[in-house]
Design a protein around this motif. Structure first.
Motif, PDB file in Angstrom:
ATOM      1  N   GLY A  10       0.809  -1.213   0.000  1.00  0.00           N
ATOM      2  CA  GLY A  10       0.000   0.000   0.000  1.00  0.00           C
ATOM      3  C   GLY A  10       0.837   1.255   0.000  1.00  0.00           C
ATOM      4  O   GLY A  10       0.529   2.230  -0.696  1.00  0.00           O
ATOM      5  N   TRP A  11       1.948   1.243   0.766  1.00  0.00           N
ATOM      6  CA  TRP A  11       2.849   2.399   0.797  1.00  0.00           C
ATOM      7  C   TRP A  11       3.507   2.617  -0.563  1.00  0.00           C
ATOM      8  O   TRP A  11       3.681   3.761  -1.006  1.00  0.00           O
ATOM      9  CB  TRP A  11       3.920   2.205   1.872  1.00  0.00           C
ATOM     10  N   VAL A  14       0.833   4.158  -2.895  1.00  0.00           N
ATOM     11  CA  VAL A  14       0.533   5.567  -2.645  1.00  0.00           C
ATOM     12  C   VAL A  14       1.714   6.452  -3.019  1.00  0.00           C
ATOM     13  O   VAL A  14       1.529   7.592  -3.475  1.00  0.00           O
ATOM     14  CB  VAL A  14       0.109   5.777  -1.177  1.00  0.00           C
ATOM     15  N   THR A  17       1.460   6.928  -6.676  1.00  0.00           N
ATOM     16  CA  THR A  17       0.342   7.831  -6.950  1.00  0.00           C
ATOM     17  C   THR A  17       0.750   9.279  -6.727  1.00  0.00           C
ATOM     18  O   THR A  17       0.398  10.169  -7.514  1.00  0.00           O
ATOM     19  CB  THR A  17      -0.856   7.492  -6.042  1.00  0.00           C
ATOM     20  N   THR A 170     -13.116   8.957  -2.545  1.00  0.00           N
ATOM     21  CA  THR A 170     -12.240   8.222  -1.640  1.00  0.00           C
ATOM     22  C   THR A 170     -13.046   7.481  -0.580  1.00  0.00           C
ATOM     23  O   THR A 170     -12.779   6.317  -0.265  1.00  0.00           O
ATOM     24  CB  THR A 170     -11.245   9.188  -0.959  1.00  0.00           C
ATOM     25  N   TYR A 234      -4.255   4.287  -6.655  1.00  0.00           N
ATOM     26  CA  TYR A 234      -4.949   4.973  -5.561  1.00  0.00           C
ATOM     27  C   TYR A 234      -5.983   4.050  -4.928  1.00  0.00           C
ATOM     28  O   TYR A 234      -6.072   3.942  -3.701  1.00  0.00           O
ATOM     29  CB  TYR A 234      -5.615   6.240  -6.097  1.00  0.00           C
ATOM     30  N   SER A 237      -4.214   1.405  -2.893  1.00  0.00           N
ATOM     31  CA  SER A 237      -3.667   1.908  -1.633  1.00  0.00           C
ATOM     32  C   SER A 237      -4.761   2.169  -0.610  1.00  0.00           C
ATOM     33  O   SER A 237      -4.541   1.971   0.597  1.00  0.00           O
ATOM     34  CB  SER A 237      -2.846   3.177  -1.879  1.00  0.00           C
ATOM     35  N   VAL A 238      -5.944   2.612  -1.065  1.00  0.00           N
ATOM     36  CA  VAL A 238      -7.061   2.814  -0.137  1.00  0.00           C
ATOM     37  C   VAL A 238      -7.471   1.494   0.501  1.00  0.00           C
ATOM     38  O   VAL A 238      -7.751   1.421   1.705  1.00  0.00           O
ATOM     39  CB  VAL A 238      -8.266   3.469  -0.854  1.00  0.00           C
ATOM     40  N   SER A 243      -8.966   4.852   3.672  1.00  0.00           N
ATOM     41  CA  SER A 243      -9.247   6.082   2.937  1.00  0.00           C
ATOM     42  C   SER A 243      -8.677   7.324   3.620  1.00  0.00           C
ATOM     43  O   SER A 243      -8.119   8.206   2.963  1.00  0.00           O
ATOM     44  CB  SER A 243     -10.762   6.243   2.742  1.00  0.00           C
ATOM     45  N   VAL A 246      -4.699   7.458   3.240  1.00  0.00           N
ATOM     46  CA  VAL A 246      -4.262   7.765   1.880  1.00  0.00           C
ATOM     47  C   VAL A 246      -4.543   9.221   1.538  1.00  0.00           C
ATOM     48  O   VAL A 246      -3.711   9.908   0.937  1.00  0.00           O
ATOM     49  CB  VAL A 246      -4.943   6.821   0.866  1.00  0.00           C
TER      50      VAL A 246
END
Length: 298
Positions: A10-11, A14, A17, A170, A234, A237-238, A243, A246
């Motif tokens: 996820g990191w 993001v 992104t 989001t 995105y 990552s959410v 939410s 991010v």
């Protein structure tokens, strides 16, 4: 171990992104000073993105029609229409703060009002610091004196409208846990189906007057990197980080894009704007530290 791997991915998502969104601020501002209208750039965004999305259509299960409509309205048409029009009115430094910079604050406020997700104390402090950065940037606009126009004020308001639309999107991603690829395809195709006929029949266009290079730059960046790749990252990552987290991390975009706008677009930064960018960054760091601490304690 699986949780750590999920968070790590996820990191990464993001971070990528943030890189694409930084380029989006600069490329779109450059396009706003070119031949293409904001409606044309929006059509390239959805037209090229939809051509990619169609390729993945047989490989996914689309969400219910209600979800497609909501995703397309807030994550597609509503966001793009406001933002691309605003880029023709206001500088990139303002866009960098009022789009990703305002996103965590607006996401928290809308989430509190709509979903009842009241932020904890440290998150509220972080959001107040981010809000202070936005106020400082607005003060920069007011301090311009004779240069301040109604057009620029309208542009800033449109940026906030676009950020609000993306904040709702989001939160929708958290409310409807659709797989990232399915959410991306649904949003892109839904937006294209609604917007492109309206653009073709009713909206002003200078597409035939623009150079091939100008069209190609906007088509590749907006249609491929922004509307498809960045949206996919995105959404991913959410699902991995949540939410609110991010949205807060996206506040790092203003620092990079506003600084890059100086040499690339010739847009100077005043002391007020620099202070505002610093406040937004400080608020984002504080909020992310609170989120990581909460995950570790859990």
């Amino acid at each position: 171990m699986n949780a750590a791997v999920h968070a790590h991915s996820g990191w990464i998502a993001v971070f990528l992104t943030i890189c694409i969104w930084t380029g989006f601020i600069l490329v779109t501002r450059h396009g706003g000073a070119g031949t293409l209208t904001s409606w044309d750039i929006t059509s390239l965004r959805f037209g090229v993105g939809a051509s990619i999305a169609v390729f993945f259509l047989p490989r996914i299960l689309l969400p219910p029609l209600k979800v497609i409509v909501l995703f397309s309205l807030f994550g597609g048409i509503g966001y793009a229409a406001a933002v691309y029009a605003a880029f023709r009115m206001s500088p990139a430094a303002h866009a960098s703060v009022l789009l990703p910079g305002a996103l965590p604050f607006l996401t928290a406020i809308i989430g509190w009002i709509w979903l009842g997700h009241k932020p904890v104390r440290q998150r509220r402090i972080a959001l107040l610091i981010v809000f202070a950065g936005i106020v400082l940037t607005a003060a920069d606009s007011i301090s311009r004196g004779p240069q301040l126009t109604r057009v620029q004020i309208l542009g800033d308001l449109l940026f906030l409208c676009g950020s609000s639309s993306w904040a709702v999107f989001t939160l929708l991603l958290g409310r409807y846990p659709v797989p990232p690829l399915a959410a991306t395809v649904a949003t892109t195709l839904g937006s294209a189906i609604v917007y492109l006929p309206i653009w073709w029949l009713f909206l002003p266009s200078t597409l035939g007057q623009a150079t091939i290079s100008e069209i190609a730059v906007q088509a590749v960046y907006q249609g491929v990197l922004v509307v498809f790749v960045a949206m996919l990252l995105y959404t991913f990552s959410v699902r991995r980080l949540g939410s609110q987290t991010v949205a807060l991390l996206m506040a790092f975009v203003p620092v990079i894009s506003a600084l890059a706008a100086m040499p690339l677009l010739g847009e100077p930064l005043s002391l007020l704007t620099l202070t505002g960018l610093g406040a937004v960054t400080a608020g984002a760091v504080l909020g992310v530290r609170e989120d990581r601490g909460a995950r570790i304690s859990a």
